[in-house]
Each structure stands twice: as C-alpha cells, then as structure tokens.
Design an enzyme around this catalytic site. Structure first.
Site, mmCIF file in Angstrom:
data_model
loop_
_atom_site.group_PDB
_atom_site.id
_atom_site.type_symbol
_atom_site.label_atom_id
_atom_site.label_comp_id
_atom_site.label_asym_id
_atom_site.label_seq_id
_atom_site.Cartn_x
_atom_site.Cartn_y
_atom_site.Cartn_z
ATOM 1 N N PHE A 179 0.867 -1.176 0.000
ATOM 2 C CA PHE A 179 0.000 0.000 0.000
ATOM 3 C C PHE A 179 0.904 1.226 0.000
ATOM 4 O O PHE A 179 1.363 1.659 1.047
ATOM 5 C CB PHE A 179 -0.879 -0.025 1.250
ATOM 6 N N ALA A 209 -4.472 -4.363 1.569
ATOM 7 C CA ALA A 209 -4.446 -5.834 1.685
ATOM 8 C C ALA A 209 -5.521 -6.365 2.621
ATOM 9 O O ALA A 209 -5.850 -7.549 2.584
ATOM 10 C CB ALA A 209 -3.075 -6.300 2.172
ATOM 11 N N TYR A 221 7.999 -10.018 16.932
ATOM 12 C CA TYR A 221 9.130 -9.474 17.686
ATOM 13 C C TYR A 221 8.915 -9.762 19.168
ATOM 14 O O TYR A 221 7.772 -9.800 19.633
ATOM 15 C CB TYR A 221 9.258 -7.963 17.450
ATOM 16 N N TYR A 278 6.434 -2.830 24.583
ATOM 17 C CA TYR A 278 6.325 -3.709 23.412
ATOM 18 C C TYR A 278 5.649 -5.040 23.753
ATOM 19 O O TYR A 278 4.436 -5.179 23.608
ATOM 20 C CB TYR A 278 7.690 -3.904 22.697
#
Ligand SMILES: NC(=O)c1ccc[n+]([C@@H]2O[C@H](COP(=O)([O-])OP(=O)(O)OC[C@H]3O[C@@H](n4cnc5c(N)ncnc54)[C@H](O)[C@@H]3O)[C@@H](O)[C@H]2O)c1
Length: 396
Positions: free
Chosen positions: A73, A111, A224, A234
């Site tokens: 994109f 997508a 990750y 995270y």
C-alpha cells in the site's frame, strides 16, 4: 527535481527514487553473494515493498529464482511530489527481476480489503496457478475490517500502568525521560484487530478455498519479542497482545492446511530501524545501543541479512525447521544473546545526551533511517536532477 530529505518529526516526507533503487540493488547483490537457496518457486509477499517483506521478495527472487507477486500500500508520485519509498523500491525490484528473466507483478492497495484479496487470487490463478510460499509482512496503524466495516486503530501503549523510561530524539541526540500512559477502552482489541492474525488467516483461507496453495505450501508471518527493557511498551503492551494473537494463529492455520500438508510459521526477527519502530518511544535508544554492541561483536544484521539467514538456515535446510518451545522460528537469536543483552543493559544505565554519540550508534541509527527513504547511499548523485515520476512496470 532535486530531491532532498524533508523531515517532519519521526517521518520523512520525501523519498529518492535513485537511492531506493540503490537500496534494492545492494540487497540483490548481497543475496547473490550468498549463493542459491533451494526455496519456493512461486511466492506471494503481502507487505512486499519495504522492510522485512521487501527483503523476503528479494531473497525469494534472487536466492531461489522465484516468480513473485507483491502486495503493498504505497503512494505513487505526483508531478513535483515524490512517491513513498516502497513505491520506488517496488519499481526498482520489478526492473531488476525482469532483467534477470524473473516473473514479478505487484498489486498496490489495501491488503485488508476483499477487493485486493480477490485481485491477488485472480492474478495467481491467471499467471502462476498456485503459490508454494506466502510471506505475511504487513505493518499498519489502521485496518478497515472487511466484514464489519469498523475502522480499527492500533496503539503502542503499556497495559495497566504508566511506563516511564529513557528515550532519545535521534535527530538531536537528546536523551530524556518519557512517560507513556496505559491503554484504555478498546485499545487492546483494536490493536489485535490490526496487527494480530485474523487477516493472515483470511488470506490463507481465501487462497485455499480457490485451490491456489500448492501441496506442502508454507506461510510465514513476522513477530518481535525484545528484552525486558522494552517489555512494558512492546511485548507486554498492546502490540505484544497482537503478536501473541499472530503467533497463536500460526497453529490454527497449520491445522487448516493439514490436508495439503501445509504449514504456518511465525519468525521472530530482530529489532531494526523502520518507520514504525522509530515512532515508538524508548525503542530508538534501545536500537542505537544494540547496534553498537552487535556491530562490535560482528553480528549486526539488517533486514536482508536476517531474511537470507531465515531462508537458508531455518526454512530451507533440507530437514525440519528448527523452532523454540512455542513453535516459533528465532532469528532474533543474536540480539537476544545473554552477553549482548547484558552489555546493552549496562549502557542503558549510563546513557545520557552527553555520552550517547560515543556509547551508542546514533550515527548508524540515523543512516538507517535516511536509507529507508533512499537517502545517504554511496553511488547516488543527490545533487542531480531526478525524475520523480517513476512507474512500477506491472502497475503502470
Ligand atoms: N522493524 C522491526 O524492528 C521488526 C522486528 C521484528 C518483526 N517485525 C515485524 O515485521 C513485519 C513487517 O514490519 P516492517 O518493519 O518490515 O514494516 P514496514 O513498514 O517496513 O513494511 C510494511 C509493509 O506493509 C505494507 N502495508 C501496510 N499497510 C498495508 C495495507 N493496508 N495494505 C497493503 N499493504 C500494506 C507496506 O506497503 C509495506 O510493504 C511486522 O509484522 C513487524 O511487526 C518488525
């Protein structure tokens, strides 16, 4: 036009077509230098234009001689306004692939939508028949859900309590303390909806329903983990919940592919400078210290080195794919080495504005950031008049 970097906060508003081309050529050269990989020959890469997805497309094409379809994109150029870097990367990739006699076509659009999925299925049906590898490498802040019509926005926040730690503004080198408020409301569900595994499963279901997955087909998505230093924002934050969901989805996809002997994996990759990671507080300071240590140890890798190792030493060794106790492929093994993490943690304690240039790799961080947009490459004449109106040949 003369194209220069124009920074606004954590993003660069311009991209250099020649620099992006150089970036793609450098990655191709690296893959060729490492020799052939007995990998998949018909490959769909979703999120193929930058970062790990671009590296995957390059590795499949130039390592295994694969035909590739890339979905992304990106913003095409307008007169006087440069395209987004992934557009120029994809233009350069297609040119190089075609020169090498390799099939390469691209689809530019959302997508997450049914339309782009259908367009991709039609193209596979028409040109390739089936695919034997599907790489899922989307990184997006939003997803318009194709069934409910809800627009989900992901957030990068801790869960439960405010997280306070050091961070750096990598442009100025100023180290400061930052506090990130915990998520609220539907933040966790929304982040899972954008970056979790639902869309990955939808892609695989759609491909399988139309018999477009070859027997034994493999699909890989990227995750990750990272160290305790960044855990609150995270892996134990909202994005971590999405990654938990993505990792769990690998098992449900594998179950759904049993009859064709297919397999879904998540590969845990190392921390690298990308547009997304630059915007997360704390992470740039961690990366600049990590780079310093990994470069000193001779174990630093970028996206292309990571994916080359993923293919050659994990996916296509000729025997079972090695995974951890949770079924994940680990190519973050060098980042997570105990000695590397101990050194980073020590430097973290010491890091202040006055010493960061010396104890961290701020210069390497900045160079990688400029490189994302096609700037700061050797062999590119940045003073030359450059045509911004570059086409991606299969889209033009
Ligand atoms: N950067 C890191 O440090 C790191 C580390 C480990 C894992 N990962 C994971 O790797 C994956 C890829 O991340 P990246 O850092 O390479 O990101 P990136 O931003 O470089 O690439 C994202 C890709 O997704 C495409 N994309 C985004 N939204 C889209 C949409 N709606 N429709 C079609 N395409 C779309 C972009 O065009 C681009 O090709 C992510 O799952 C990320 O979490 C990243």
């Amino acid at each position: 036009m003369i194209i220069e970097p124009r920074m606004r906060g954590f993003i660069c508003l311009t991209a250099h077509p020649k620099g992006c081309e150089q970036n793609v050529k450098n990655q191709i050269e690296y893959i060729k230098s490492k020799g052939a990989i007995e990998g998949a020959k018909k490959v769909l890469v979703i999120g193929a234009s930058t970062g790990f997805g671009l590296a995957s497309r390059i590795t499949s094409a130039f390592g295994s001689g694969a035909a590739t379809i890339g979905v992304f994109f990106e913003k095409p150029p307008l007169e006087g306004k440069t395209a987004s870097p992934g557009w120029y990367n994809s233009a350069a990739f297609e040119n190089e692939a075609h020169k090498a006699g390799l099939y390469a076509k691209s689809i530019n659009g959302d997508a997450f939508s049914n339309e782009v999925k259908q367009q991709t299925l039609d193209l596979i049906k028409k040109d390739l028949g089936q695919v034997d590898l599907v790489i899922y490498s989307l990184a997006s802040p939003v997803r318009l859900h194709p069934v409910t019509g809800v627009l989900h926005r992901s957030v990068l926040k801790p869960i439960g309590s405010t997280f306070t730690n050091k961070t750096v503004d990598f442009h100025s080198g100023k180290v400061s303390e930052v506090s990130i408020e915990p998520c609220s409301g539907d933040d966790i569900e929304n982040t899972i909806a954008v970056m979790g595994g639902e869309d990955w499963a939808m892609w695989i279901d759609a491909l399988k329903a139309e018999n477009l997955l070859a027997p034994g087909a493999t699909t890989v998505a990227y995750s990750y983990i990272g160290p305790s230093l960044t855990e609150a924002v995270y892996r134990k934050g909202t994005i971590g919940r999405a990654k938990d969901h993505l990792e769990a989805t690998a098992f449900t996809i594998t179950d759904s592919l049993e009859d064709i002997n297919g397999k879904a994996y998540v590969s845990v990759n190392k921390a690298l400078v990308t547009q997304a990671s630059s915007a997360i507080p704390v992470i740039p300071l961690y990366i600049s210290l990590l780079y310093k240590i990994m470069k000193e140890e001779g174990i630093h890798e970028g996206c292309i080195e990571q994916i080359q190792r993923l293919y050659q030493q994990r996916l296509y060794t000729g025997s079972d794919v090695p995974t951890d106790e949770k079924g994940r492929i680990r190519i973050d093994d060098w980042e997570m080495r105990a000695d590397v993490q101990e050194k980073v943690a020590k430097l973290w304690e010491q890091a202040v504005t006055e010493n960061l240039e010396e104890i961290g790799d701020l210069e390497g961080y900045r160079k990688d950031f400029y490189n994302l947009f096609g700037f700061d490459f050797e062999g590119v004449d940045y003073k030359a008049d450059t045509n911004e109106m570059v086409n991606v040949s299969s889209i033009a």
